[in-house]
Write a protein that holds these residues in place. Structure first.
Motif, mmCIF file in Angstrom:
data_model
loop_
_atom_site.group_PDB
_atom_site.id
_atom_site.type_symbol
_atom_site.label_atom_id
_atom_site.label_comp_id
_atom_site.label_asym_id
_atom_site.label_seq_id
_atom_site.Cartn_x
_atom_site.Cartn_y
_atom_site.Cartn_z
ATOM 1 N N SER A 272 1.095 -1.187 -0.151
ATOM 2 C CA SER A 272 0.190 -0.145 0.198
ATOM 3 C C SER A 272 0.662 1.056 -0.125
ATOM 4 O O SER A 272 1.156 1.985 -0.654
ATOM 5 C CB SER A 272 -0.810 -0.108 0.704
ATOM 6 O OG SER A 272 -2.086 -0.837 1.128
ATOM 7 N N PHE B 299 -11.582 6.849 6.017
ATOM 8 C CA PHE B 299 -11.144 5.777 5.618
ATOM 9 C C PHE B 299 -12.353 4.527 5.678
ATOM 10 O O PHE B 299 -12.659 3.575 4.377
ATOM 11 C CB PHE B 299 -9.547 5.235 6.115
ATOM 12 C CG PHE B 299 -9.142 3.848 5.433
ATOM 13 C CD1 PHE B 299 -8.697 4.039 4.162
ATOM 14 C CD2 PHE B 299 -9.478 2.676 6.207
ATOM 15 C CE1 PHE B 299 -8.299 2.543 3.616
ATOM 16 C CE2 PHE B 299 -8.966 1.651 6.169
ATOM 17 C CZ PHE B 299 -7.955 1.181 4.989
ATOM 18 N N LEU C 283 -14.442 4.229 3.171
ATOM 19 C CA LEU C 283 -14.006 4.530 1.951
ATOM 20 C C LEU C 283 -14.135 2.612 1.305
ATOM 21 O O LEU C 283 -13.832 2.731 0.144
ATOM 22 C CB LEU C 283 -11.901 5.092 1.460
ATOM 23 C CG LEU C 283 -11.562 4.736 0.818
ATOM 24 C CD1 LEU C 283 -12.286 5.691 -0.904
ATOM 25 C CD2 LEU C 283 -9.844 5.751 0.985
ATOM 26 N N LEU C 284 -13.281 1.601 2.734
ATOM 27 C CA LEU C 284 -13.932 0.317 2.280
ATOM 28 C C LEU C 284 -14.966 0.670 1.921
ATOM 29 O O LEU C 284 -14.464 -1.259 1.474
ATOM 30 C CB LEU C 284 -13.288 0.315 3.924
ATOM 31 C CG LEU C 284 -12.222 0.565 4.429
ATOM 32 C CD1 LEU C 284 -12.507 -0.275 6.083
ATOM 33 C CD2 LEU C 284 -11.235 -0.767 3.563
ATOM 34 N N LEU D 99 -15.142 1.502 -2.225
ATOM 35 C CA LEU D 99 -14.552 0.701 -2.952
ATOM 36 C C LEU D 99 -14.342 -0.603 -2.523
ATOM 37 O O LEU D 99 -13.847 -1.273 -3.784
ATOM 38 C CB LEU D 99 -12.628 0.909 -2.394
ATOM 39 C CG LEU D 99 -12.242 2.527 -2.879
ATOM 40 C CD1 LEU D 99 -11.199 2.948 -2.535
ATOM 41 C CD2 LEU D 99 -12.441 2.870 -3.714
ATOM 42 N N ALA D 100 -15.127 -1.212 -2.462
ATOM 43 C CA ALA D 100 -15.054 -3.088 -2.288
ATOM 44 C C ALA D 100 -16.058 -3.427 -3.869
ATOM 45 O O ALA D 100 -15.324 -4.419 -3.834
ATOM 46 C CB ALA D 100 -16.741 -3.242 -1.204
ATOM 47 N N SER E 264 -12.233 -3.276 -5.608
ATOM 48 C CA SER E 264 -11.774 -4.618 -4.863
ATOM 49 C C SER E 264 -12.407 -5.669 -5.542
ATOM 50 O O SER E 264 -11.172 -6.774 -5.778
ATOM 51 C CB SER E 264 -12.065 -4.346 -3.519
ATOM 52 O OG SER E 264 -11.362 -3.340 -2.837
ATOM 53 N N GLN F 218 -14.068 -8.903 -1.799
ATOM 54 C CA GLN F 218 -13.948 -7.839 -1.477
ATOM 55 C C GLN F 218 -13.664 -7.624 0.141
ATOM 56 O O GLN F 218 -13.239 -6.840 1.593
ATOM 57 C CB GLN F 218 -15.392 -7.103 -0.747
ATOM 58 C CG GLN F 218 -15.734 -7.596 -2.284
ATOM 59 C CD GLN F 218 -17.093 -6.513 -2.028
ATOM 60 O OE1 GLN F 218 -18.404 -6.518 -0.888
ATOM 61 N NE2 GLN F 218 -18.873 -7.348 -3.265
ATOM 62 N N PRO G 249 -8.304 0.304 -1.250
ATOM 63 C CA PRO G 249 -8.915 0.936 -0.281
ATOM 64 C C PRO G 249 -7.556 1.840 0.544
ATOM 65 O O PRO G 249 -7.480 2.420 0.676
ATOM 66 C CB PRO G 249 -9.939 1.013 0.492
ATOM 67 C CG PRO G 249 -9.694 -0.975 0.761
ATOM 68 C CD PRO G 249 -9.111 -1.481 -0.836
ATOM 69 N N GLY H 180 -6.944 5.439 -0.149
ATOM 70 C CA GLY H 180 -7.188 6.433 1.210
ATOM 71 C C GLY H 180 -5.439 6.855 1.460
ATOM 72 O O GLY H 180 -5.747 8.209 2.345
ATOM 73 N N ALA I 7 -8.503 -1.640 8.672
ATOM 74 C CA ALA I 7 -8.860 -2.851 7.747
ATOM 75 C C ALA I 7 -8.754 -4.369 8.077
ATOM 76 O O ALA I 7 -10.002 -4.981 8.083
ATOM 77 C CB ALA I 7 -7.731 -2.418 6.793
#
Length: 231
Positions: A37, A82, A85-86, A89-90, A93, A100, A109, A113, A178
């Motif tokens: 990341s 965040f 955002l998780l 953006l699932a 992903s 996911q 993410p 992020g 996360a």
């Protein structure tokens, strides 16, 4: 000592080192998420950070439209929490990696992020470059790429190392968040096998390991920044 540890932290010992729930697995997942990341998000953030500086009104390639685009994308990216955002953006992903949940799915993410945060840090660093040095480089015929790499990035290398350190530390915290929602790693261990089951020793051990990672990153970042500054 071993007997005391086994007695004081029975659930930590029970989880073991290997397997799906082991500490070794959780540590490796956290390192995996942090490293990749940081690599992906750092590259995106660096591009946007440089972009917003060079296209500014007083930049080396002023462009109001591009500046507006770079600036607004960074601002919007930083404004989204965040945890939201998780969720947002699932689907992305799922499209890119086929799932996911899990550490690889979390890279999407996590990268997106941390990128806006790092972009602002890069922007703040590069804006402190003495404009006289830029003018001197232009006088001797330096082109756009030369100025970016030999003036902006080289002159602010120590500061860039410092802001990268701050960003990685922030990213470690994001990996824990996360992990708490299914991405794995120490965050998942702390919540799923500690907090949710009232195993406080597991929660404290996961927290301690994350703290150790943060201190190591801070130490390495400070060391590299000082080494570069003393050149």
């Amino acid at each position: 000592m071993i007997a005391w540890f086994n007695h004081t932290f029975p659930n930590v010992v029970y989880l073991g080192w290997g397997g799906d729930t082991g500490w070794g697995t959780a540590i490796s997942q956290t390192l995996y998420m942090t490293f990749f990341s940081a690599l992906i998000g750092g590259l995106i953030g660096l591009i946007f950070g440089i972009g917003v500086v060079v296209t500014a009104e007083d930049g080396i390639a002023p462009n109001r439209i591009l500046f507006w685009i770079f600036d607004k994308i960074i601002s919007i990216g930083r404004a989204i929490p965040f945890i939201i955002l998780l969720a947002v953006l699932a689907p992305l992903s799922k499209l890119l990696v086929g799932t996911q949940i899990g550490t690889t799915a979390a890279l999407i993410p996590l990268s997106l992020g941390v990128a806006p945060f790092y972009a602002r840090q890069v922007q703040a660093s590069l804006e402190s470059v003495d404009y006289g040095k830029i003018e001197a480089a232009q006088t001797v015929g330096a082109d756009f790429i030369d100025i970016v790499f030999t003036v902006y990035l080289r002159e602010e290398l120590a500061n860039l190392i410092r802001v990268t350190t701050v960003t990685i530390i922030s990213l470690i915290g994001l990996t824990a968040m996360a992990g708490a929602v299914g991405a794995g790693g120490l965050g998942n261990t702390a919540i799923s096998y500690g907090y949710n089951r009232f195993f406080n020793d597991v929660t404290w051990m996961a927290t301690l390991l994350i703290l150790i990672f943060v201190l190591l990153v801070q130490f390495i970042g400070d060391f590299l920044a000082k080494k570069v500054s003393h050149r």
